[in-house]
Enzyme design. Structure first.
Site, PDB file in Angstrom:
ATOM      1  N   HIS A  26     -30.872  21.656  -5.400  1.00 34.68           N
ATOM      2  CA  HIS A  26     -29.473  21.308  -5.835  1.00 34.68           C
ATOM      3  C   HIS A  26     -29.558  21.543  -7.371  1.00 34.68           C
ATOM      4  O   HIS A  26     -29.567  20.531  -8.039  1.00 34.68           O
ATOM      5  CB  HIS A  26     -29.433  19.925  -5.363  1.00 34.68           C
ATOM      6  CG  HIS A  26     -28.016  19.455  -5.473  1.00 34.68           C
ATOM      7  ND1 HIS A  26     -26.840  19.821  -5.249  1.00 34.68           N
ATOM      8  CD2 HIS A  26     -27.757  18.184  -6.098  1.00 34.68           C
ATOM      9  CE1 HIS A  26     -25.780  19.227  -5.554  1.00 34.68           C
ATOM     10  NE2 HIS A  26     -26.435  18.229  -6.059  1.00 34.68           N
ATOM     11  N   GLY A  86     -27.170   1.416  -3.193  1.00 33.68           N
ATOM     12  CA  GLY A  86     -26.184   1.840  -4.212  1.00 33.68           C
ATOM     13  C   GLY A  86     -24.828   1.440  -3.947  1.00 33.68           C
ATOM     14  O   GLY A  86     -24.503   2.208  -3.034  1.00 33.68           O
ATOM     15  N   ILE A 120     -29.025  10.942  -1.611  1.00 32.37           N
ATOM     16  CA  ILE A 120     -27.942  11.635  -2.477  1.00 32.37           C
ATOM     17  C   ILE A 120     -28.307  11.479  -3.895  1.00 32.37           C
ATOM     18  O   ILE A 120     -28.209  12.339  -4.687  1.00 32.37           O
ATOM     19  CB  ILE A 120     -26.606  11.014  -2.265  1.00 32.37           C
ATOM     20  CG1 ILE A 120     -26.187  10.814  -0.824  1.00 32.37           C
ATOM     21  CG2 ILE A 120     -25.617  11.770  -3.029  1.00 32.37           C
ATOM     22  CD1 ILE A 120     -24.784  10.269  -0.379  1.00 32.37           C
ATOM     23  N   ILE A 168     -20.188   6.445  -5.202  1.00 28.22           N
ATOM     24  CA  ILE A 168     -20.240   7.102  -4.141  1.00 28.22           C
ATOM     25  C   ILE A 168     -20.418   6.046  -3.059  1.00 28.22           C
ATOM     26  O   ILE A 168     -19.894   6.112  -1.784  1.00 28.22           O
ATOM     27  CB  ILE A 168     -21.515   7.897  -4.069  1.00 28.22           C
ATOM     28  CG1 ILE A 168     -21.342   9.306  -5.023  1.00 28.22           C
ATOM     29  CG2 ILE A 168     -21.836   8.691  -2.605  1.00 28.22           C
ATOM     30  CD1 ILE A 168     -22.470   9.948  -5.002  1.00 28.22           C
ATOM     31  N   GLY A 169     -21.261   5.084  -3.147  1.00 31.49           N
ATOM     32  CA  GLY A 169     -21.414   3.971  -2.364  1.00 31.49           C
ATOM     33  C   GLY A 169     -19.939   3.134  -1.791  1.00 31.49           C
ATOM     34  O   GLY A 169     -19.901   2.932  -0.714  1.00 31.49           O
TER      35      GLY A 169
HETATM   36  N1  APR Z   1     -31.475  -0.565  -6.854  1.00 34.36           N
HETATM   37  C1  APR Z   1     -30.304  -0.388  -6.200  1.00 34.36           C
HETATM   38  N2  APR Z   1     -29.175   0.006  -6.857  1.00 34.36           N
HETATM   39  C2  APR Z   1     -29.360   0.412  -8.092  1.00 34.36           C
HETATM   40  C3  APR Z   1     -30.563   0.325  -8.661  1.00 34.36           C
HETATM   41  C4  APR Z   1     -31.652  -0.101  -8.000  1.00 34.36           C
HETATM   42  N3  APR Z   1     -32.604  -0.321  -8.739  1.00 34.36           N
HETATM   43  N4  APR Z   1     -30.427   0.892 -10.026  1.00 34.36           N
HETATM   44  C5  APR Z   1     -29.215   1.256 -10.244  1.00 34.36           C
HETATM   45  N5  APR Z   1     -28.565   0.958  -8.934  1.00 34.36           N
HETATM   46  C6  APR Z   1     -27.281   1.188  -8.670  1.00 34.36           C
HETATM   47  C7  APR Z   1     -25.874   0.924  -9.886  1.00 34.36           C
HETATM   48  O1  APR Z   1     -25.984  -0.341 -10.189  1.00 34.36           O
HETATM   49  C8  APR Z   1     -24.842   1.721  -9.404  1.00 34.36           C
HETATM   50  O2  APR Z   1     -23.968   0.995  -8.514  1.00 34.36           O
HETATM   51  O3  APR Z   1     -26.707   2.462  -8.338  1.00 34.36           O
HETATM   52  C9  APR Z   1     -25.534   2.496  -8.283  1.00 34.36           C
HETATM   53  C10 APR Z   1     -25.120   4.392  -8.663  1.00 34.36           C
HETATM   54  O4  APR Z   1     -23.877   4.393  -8.653  1.00 34.36           O
HETATM   55  P1  APR Z   1     -22.859   5.092 -10.028  1.00 34.36           P
HETATM   56  O5  APR Z   1     -23.805   5.300 -11.141  1.00 34.36           O
HETATM   57  O6  APR Z   1     -21.523   4.955  -9.727  1.00 34.36           O
HETATM   58  O7  APR Z   1     -23.302   6.651  -9.507  1.00 34.36           O
HETATM   59  P2  APR Z   1     -22.688   7.603  -8.187  1.00 34.36           P
HETATM   60  O8  APR Z   1     -21.495   8.258  -8.723  1.00 34.36           O
HETATM   61  O9  APR Z   1     -22.478   6.517  -7.059  1.00 34.36           O
HETATM   62  O10 APR Z   1     -23.910   8.583  -8.007  1.00 34.36           O
HETATM   63  C11 APR Z   1     -25.053   8.040  -7.350  1.00 34.36           C
HETATM   64  O11 APR Z   1     -25.740  10.355  -6.620  1.00 34.36           O
HETATM   65  O12 APR Z   1     -24.815  12.388  -6.822  1.00 34.36           O
HETATM   66  C12 APR Z   1     -25.760  11.317  -7.236  1.00 34.36           C
HETATM   67  O13 APR Z   1     -26.189  12.153  -9.513  1.00 34.36           O
HETATM   68  C13 APR Z   1     -25.661  11.012  -8.646  1.00 34.36           C
HETATM   69  O14 APR Z   1     -27.683   9.962  -8.775  1.00 34.36           O
HETATM   70  C14 APR Z   1     -26.369   9.881  -8.791  1.00 34.36           C
HETATM   71  C15 APR Z   1     -26.188   9.319  -7.392  1.00 34.36           C
END
Ligand code: APR
Length: 321
Positions: A176, A10, A119, A14-15
């Site tokens: 959570h 991801g 997460i 957060i990543g």
């Molecule tokens: N494989 C890998 N990555 C994926 C997939 C998948 N199949 N599907 C979606 N993603 C990626 C998205 O492309 C995106 O870049 O997961 C990432 C999630 O990032 P954000 O939408 O920016 O979310 P973020 O704020 O990083 O939070 C991630 O943590 O706290 C929790 O509720 C929040 O579930 C969410 C997660």
């Protein structure tokens, strides 16, 4: 010591922060995976290009190929989609469970000896599914929630008392979600009970309780408070920082006592569920769950929170995961 390899699944908000924090602290080489083409490569490149300025010497590789996570020591999963308007809870659960299924299959295949910190939300369900699909030992698949929830609680207490947040110890147990359990009785400022300090400040026990109740409520709703302000996403600095505290405990075998979404085998009277509890984190992941005595009210709140986790897990079963 050989260089450690940390895979981040991801590459969203957060990543990105996780990558930067790992680089700044030189915790290990990073592989940043995302399903979106070029996104992790772009973030990885951007962060790597700060290495001279920030003086870090780790590699950061963005990728869309799971093979690249091969042999990772630690995996942190943030992959998932946020809830969109009109989406039901089940819709979100199905979407993110499908993503987690693929993620976990690939962790099992390419990083079979890793420890996994999840997460992605809904957290308690996603950790449960990740462990089930990887088949890893329960102590090696853990969830980040309590470190953040506790940090939020501590922050509000520090603001209220006008003291350094560094001296606040605050613990949040449970799932959570809205049912999480901030433990008022255990909250202290370097050992001094927070309630005692509030009562001294307000010279009125009822008012002190009212102030504490408001902080507890704000802690429970803290994620939503940030979402409402950001409008386009959810919290990402503090969740990333919290996961890094857990990652360091594991990578450096620190034996830190951190609130962790851990699998319970009878501790706190709970059997067979992932729940937020204080745990010793070290090289083996959750090395020990620390049981603490709870009064009737606290027990009831924790049981109520566990019921919410059970509903989530039952929903996943019902939906075929
Ligand atoms: N494989 C890998 N990555 C994926 C997939 C998948 N199949 N599907 C979606 N993603 C990626 C998205 O492309 C995106 O870049 O997961 C990432 C999630 O990032 P954000 O939408 O920016 O979310 P973020 O704020 O990083 O939070 C991630 O943590 O706290 C929790 O509720 C929040 O579930 C969410 C997660």
């Amino acid at each position: 010591m050989p260089r450690r390899k940390i895979a981040l699944i991801g590459g969203g908000q957060i990543g990105g922060v996780l990558t930067q924090l790992i680089a700044l602290e030189e915790l290990g080489d990073v592989v940043l995976y995302d399903i979106v083409e070029d996104l992790p490569q772009g973030k990885g490149l951007d962060i790597a290009e700060a290495s001279r300025v920030d003086q870090f010497d780790v590699t950061v590789k963005g990728t869309n190929n799971y093979q690249d996570i091969g042999g990772a020591d630690l995996v942190i999963v943030t992959a998932g989609l946020p809830r969109k308007p009109g989406m039901s809870r089940d819709d979100l659960l199905i979407t993110n469970a499908k993503i987690m299924q693929t993620v976990a299959e690939n962790i099992k295949k390419y990083a079979p000896n890793s420890i996994v910190i999840v997460i992605s939300n809904p957290l308690d369900a996603m950790v449960t599914l990740c462990q089930k699909v990887t088949g890893f030992a329960h102590n090696k698949v853990i969830g980040q929630a309590g470190v953040l929830d506790s940090s939020r609680f501590a922050t509000f207490i520090a603001w209220e008392l006008g003291v350094s947040v560094k001296d606040i110890n605050a613990l949040v147990l449970g799932g959570h979600g809205d049912t999480m359990v901030p433990l008022v009785r255990y909250a202290n400022v370097n050992g001094i009970p927070v309630m005692e300090l509030l009562e001294r400040k307000y010279k009125d026990a009822a008012k002190a309780k009212e102030v504490m109740d408001a902080m507890v409520q704000r802690t429970k709703m803290a994620g939503g408070e940030v979402v409402k302000l950001l409008k386009t996403g959810s919290a990402f600095y503090s969740p990333a920082a919290s996961a890094i505290a857990m990652a360091k405990a594991v990578l450096n075998d620190e034996k830190r006592v951190l609130p962790t979404c851990a699998y319970l085998n009878g501790e706190f009277g709970i059997n067979g569920y992932y729940v937020g509890v204080p745990a010793v984190l070290g090289a083996n992941g959750v090395e020990r769950v620390i049981e603490i005595s709870l009064n009737e009210e606290e027990k009831n709140m924790l049981n109520n929170s566990v019921e919410a986790v059970k509903v989530l897990v039952a929903d996943m079963d019902r939906l075929g995961f």
